[in-house]
Design a protein around this motif. Structure first.
Motif, PDB file in Angstrom:
ATOM      1  N   LEU A   6       0.827  -1.205   0.000  1.00 18.86           N
ATOM      2  CA  LEU A   6       0.000   0.000   0.000  1.00 18.86           C
ATOM      3  C   LEU A   6       0.861   1.255   0.000  1.00 18.86           C
ATOM      4  O   LEU A   6       1.926   1.292   0.603  1.00 18.86           O
ATOM      5  N   GLY A   7       0.370   2.275  -0.664  1.00 13.45           N
ATOM      6  CA  GLY A   7       1.094   3.540  -0.755  1.00 13.45           C
ATOM      7  C   GLY A   7       1.080   4.304   0.555  1.00 13.45           C
ATOM      8  O   GLY A   7       0.277   4.022   1.450  1.00 13.45           O
ATOM      9  N   PRO A   8       1.952   5.307   0.662  1.00 13.30           N
ATOM     10  CA  PRO A   8       2.056   6.080   1.901  1.00 13.30           C
ATOM     11  C   PRO A   8       0.820   6.922   2.208  1.00 13.30           C
ATOM     12  O   PRO A   8       0.644   7.362   3.338  1.00 13.30           O
ATOM     13  N   ASP A   9      -0.058   7.103   1.234  1.00 12.27           N
ATOM     14  CA  ASP A   9      -1.279   7.876   1.468  1.00 12.27           C
ATOM     15  C   ASP A   9      -2.407   7.039   2.062  1.00 12.27           C
ATOM     16  O   ASP A   9      -3.454   7.567   2.412  1.00 12.27           O
ATOM     17  N   VAL A  10      -2.195   5.729   2.186  1.00  8.24           N
ATOM     18  CA  VAL A  10      -3.209   4.859   2.775  1.00  8.24           C
ATOM     19  C   VAL A  10      -3.074   4.926   4.296  1.00  8.24           C
ATOM     20  O   VAL A  10      -2.035   4.616   4.856  1.00  8.24           O
ATOM     21  N   GLU A  11      -4.152   5.348   4.935  1.00  7.44           N
ATOM     22  CA  GLU A  11      -4.172   5.536   6.381  1.00  7.44           C
ATOM     23  C   GLU A  11      -4.595   4.274   7.125  1.00  7.44           C
ATOM     24  O   GLU A  11      -4.135   4.008   8.229  1.00  7.44           O
ATOM     25  N   THR A  12      -5.487   3.510   6.507  1.00 10.34           N
ATOM     26  CA  THR A  12      -6.035   2.339   7.183  1.00 10.34           C
ATOM     27  C   THR A  12      -6.346   1.237   6.182  1.00 10.34           C
ATOM     28  O   THR A  12      -6.567   1.497   5.004  1.00 10.34           O
ATOM     29  N   ALA A  13      -6.357   0.009   6.708  1.00  8.99           N
ATOM     30  CA  ALA A  13      -6.664  -1.155   5.884  1.00  8.99           C
ATOM     31  C   ALA A  13      -7.861  -1.891   6.467  1.00  8.99           C
ATOM     32  O   ALA A  13      -7.951  -2.086   7.683  1.00  8.99           O
ATOM     33  N   VAL A  14      -8.759  -2.282   5.596  1.00 11.73           N
ATOM     34  CA  VAL A  14      -9.879  -3.140   5.937  1.00 11.73           C
ATOM     35  C   VAL A  14      -9.481  -4.537   5.499  1.00 11.73           C
ATOM     36  O   VAL A  14      -9.255  -4.780   4.315  1.00 11.73           O
ATOM     37  N   VAL A  15      -9.354  -5.449   6.449  1.00 11.44           N
ATOM     38  CA  VAL A  15      -8.886  -6.802   6.156  1.00 11.44           C
ATOM     39  C   VAL A  15     -10.087  -7.736   6.074  1.00 11.44           C
ATOM     40  O   VAL A  15     -10.920  -7.774   6.989  1.00 11.44           O
ATOM     41  N   VAL A  16     -10.168  -8.463   4.959  1.00 14.20           N
ATOM     42  CA  VAL A  16     -11.231  -9.451   4.771  1.00 14.20           C
ATOM     43  C   VAL A  16     -10.612 -10.730   4.231  1.00 14.20           C
ATOM     44  O   VAL A  16      -9.484 -10.736   3.721  1.00 14.20           O
ATOM     45  N   LEU A  17     -11.372 -11.806   4.327  1.00 14.59           N
ATOM     46  CA  LEU A  17     -10.907 -13.102   3.847  1.00 14.59           C
ATOM     47  C   LEU A  17     -11.565 -13.441   2.521  1.00 14.59           C
ATOM     48  O   LEU A  17     -12.747 -13.123   2.311  1.00 14.59           O
ATOM     49  N   ALA A  18     -10.821 -14.115   1.658  1.00 10.79           N
ATOM     50  CA  ALA A  18     -11.355 -14.494   0.350  1.00 10.79           C
ATOM     51  C   ALA A  18     -12.415 -15.572   0.459  1.00 10.79           C
ATOM     52  O   ALA A  18     -13.148 -15.811  -0.492  1.00 10.79           O
ATOM     53  N   ASP A  19     -12.516 -16.226   1.620  1.00  3.02           N
ATOM     54  CA  ASP A  19     -13.512 -17.296   1.758  1.00  3.02           C
ATOM     55  C   ASP A  19     -14.746 -16.844   2.536  1.00  3.02           C
ATOM     56  O   ASP A  19     -15.437 -17.648   3.140  1.00  3.02           O
ATOM     57  N   GLY A  20     -15.039 -15.547   2.478  1.00  2.00           N
ATOM     58  CA  GLY A  20     -16.238 -14.990   3.110  1.00  2.00           C
ATOM     59  C   GLY A  20     -17.148 -14.350   2.086  1.00  2.00           C
ATOM     60  O   GLY A  20     -17.248 -13.116   2.020  1.00  2.00           O
ATOM     61  N   PRO A  21     -17.838 -15.144   1.263  1.00  2.00           N
ATOM     62  CA  PRO A  21     -18.609 -14.588   0.147  1.00  2.00           C
ATOM     63  C   PRO A  21     -19.841 -13.783   0.548  1.00  2.00           C
ATOM     64  O   PRO A  21     -20.406 -13.073  -0.285  1.00  2.00           O
ATOM     65  N   ASP A  22     -20.262 -13.874   1.811  1.00  2.00           N
ATOM     66  CA  ASP A  22     -21.444 -13.132   2.248  1.00  2.00           C
ATOM     67  C   ASP A  22     -21.079 -11.844   2.969  1.00  2.00           C
ATOM     68  O   ASP A  22     -21.895 -11.273   3.702  1.00  2.00           O
ATOM     69  N   LEU A  23     -19.870 -11.370   2.765  1.00  2.00           N
ATOM     70  CA  LEU A  23     -19.405 -10.124   3.364  1.00  2.00           C
ATOM     71  C   LEU A  23     -20.404  -9.004   3.095  1.00  2.00           C
ATOM     72  O   LEU A  23     -20.875  -8.839   1.972  1.00  2.00           O
ATOM     73  N   SER A  24     -20.696  -8.235   4.116  1.00  2.00           N
ATOM     74  CA  SER A  24     -21.616  -7.112   3.988  1.00  2.00           C
ATOM     75  C   SER A  24     -20.837  -5.808   3.846  1.00  2.00           C
ATOM     76  O   SER A  24     -19.988  -5.501   4.684  1.00  2.00           O
ATOM     77  N   ALA A  25     -21.134  -5.052   2.809  1.00  2.00           N
ATOM     78  CA  ALA A  25     -20.500  -3.737   2.646  1.00  2.00           C
ATOM     79  C   ALA A  25     -20.846  -2.844   3.826  1.00  2.00           C
ATOM     80  O   ALA A  25     -20.027  -2.024   4.260  1.00  2.00           O
ATOM     81  N   GLU A  26     -22.035  -3.014   4.390  1.00  2.00           N
ATOM     82  CA  GLU A  26     -22.446  -2.215   5.548  1.00  2.00           C
ATOM     83  C   GLU A  26     -21.590  -2.520   6.771  1.00  2.00           C
ATOM     84  O   GLU A  26     -21.342  -1.636   7.592  1.00  2.00           O
ATOM     85  N   SER A  27     -21.136  -3.769   6.914  1.00  2.00           N
ATOM     86  CA  SER A  27     -20.271  -4.093   8.053  1.00  2.00           C
ATOM     87  C   SER A  27     -18.937  -3.366   7.933  1.00  2.00           C
ATOM     88  O   SER A  27     -18.369  -2.933   8.943  1.00  2.00           O
ATOM     89  N   ILE A  28     -18.460  -3.187   6.718  1.00  2.00           N
ATOM     90  CA  ILE A  28     -17.220  -2.442   6.511  1.00  2.00           C
ATOM     91  C   ILE A  28     -17.414  -0.993   6.952  1.00  2.00           C
ATOM     92  O   ILE A  28     -16.579  -0.438   7.672  1.00  2.00           O
ATOM     93  N   THR A  29     -18.518  -0.391   6.548  1.00  2.00           N
ATOM     94  CA  THR A  29     -18.812   0.984   6.962  1.00  2.00           C
ATOM     95  C   THR A  29     -18.881   1.088   8.480  1.00  2.00           C
ATOM     96  O   THR A  29     -18.296   1.995   9.083  1.00  2.00           O
ATOM     97  N   ARG A  30     -19.568   0.160   9.119  1.00  2.00           N
ATOM     98  CA  ARG A  30     -19.743   0.193  10.567  1.00  2.00           C
ATOM     99  C   ARG A  30     -18.402   0.075  11.302  1.00  2.00           C
ATOM    100  O   ARG A  30     -18.135   0.810  12.251  1.00  2.00           O
ATOM    101  N   VAL A  31     -17.567  -0.847  10.864  1.00  2.00           N
ATOM    102  CA  VAL A  31     -16.278  -1.054  11.530  1.00  2.00           C
ATOM    103  C   VAL A  31     -15.336   0.124  11.257  1.00  2.00           C
ATOM    104  O   VAL A  31     -14.610   0.568  12.152  1.00  2.00           O
ATOM    105  N   LEU A  32     -15.367   0.651  10.042  1.00  2.00           N
ATOM    106  CA  LEU A  32     -14.564   1.840   9.733  1.00  2.00           C
ATOM    107  C   LEU A  32     -14.989   3.038  10.579  1.00  2.00           C
ATOM    108  O   LEU A  32     -14.140   3.779  11.084  1.00  2.00           O
ATOM    109  N   ASP A  33     -16.283   3.224  10.745  1.00  2.00           N
ATOM    110  CA  ASP A  33     -16.768   4.336  11.572  1.00  2.00           C
ATOM    111  C   ASP A  33     -16.272   4.204  13.007  1.00  2.00           C
ATOM    112  O   ASP A  33     -15.870   5.196  13.627  1.00  2.00           O
TER     113      ASP A  33
END
Length: 177
Positions: free
Chosen positions: A85-112
């Motif tokens: 990742l470049g130096p302008d990236v402040e944070t990383a959202v880590v997910v697994l490739a074997d989680g096909p039911d990932l919710s985009a809303e969960s990413i927003t919630r955890v990022l908040d």
């Protein structure tokens, strides 16, 4: 605010599955990530070569990052993704490739939650720690090869959004894949 990158851990051998499950499941994970508030997606590959993910027609840019040390563990794969990742990236959202039911809303919630108080933040389901997990640049150093399981995290309940899934064997596959 700095940029947010998604790091998809897809480097494992998938021995319990009996085939490279990430080739089957990754498209669903990427589809969910393209609807999430991330600026770029990095997919860490290791045991198996993966198809390019750079479909620029939808969502943020996506690229594959090879990890020669994937066999050392998920933390080693995560370190490979973070180092790409470049130096302008402040944070990383880590997910697994074997989680096909990932919710985009969960990413927003955890990022908040991360934006409010920093640290390492993870989604929880039925009280158990899960993904997505958010880690700021200040916590990227010294990730052990076995991963972040021993690091303290703040849990953000995401039960109402549904767990991302954890596909270990063919019997775990949802019917819609």
């Amino acid at each position: 605010m700095g940029r947010v990158a998604a790091v998809v851990l897809a480097a494992g051998e998938a021995t319990r599955f009996g085939a490279p499950k990430q080739r089957l499941l990754l498209p669903a994970v990427l589809d969910r990530l393209r609807r999430a508030p991330v600026d770029e997606i990095v997919v860490v590959e290791g045991a198996h070569d993966l198809e390019p993910c750079d479909d620029q027609s939808q969502g943020p840019p996506c690229r594959l990052v090879p990890c020669e040390v994937w066999e050392r563990g998920p933390g080693a794969s995560l370190a490979c993704g973070l180092s790409a990742l470049g130096p302008d990236v402040e944070t990383a959202v880590v997910v697994l490739a074997d989680g096909p039911d990932l919710s985009a809303e969960s990413i927003t919630r955890v990022l908040d939650a991360w934006r409010a108080d920093g640290g390492i933040v993870a989604a929880s389901y039925e009280g158990g720690r899960g993904h997505p997990l958010v880690i700021g640049r200040a916590d990227w150093a010294g990730i052990p090869d076995e991963g972040l399981r021993d690091r303290p995290v703040r849990l953000v309940p995401c039960d109402d959004l549904g767990a991302p899934g954890d596909i270990d064997t063919p019997d775990d596959l949802p019917t819609e894949i």
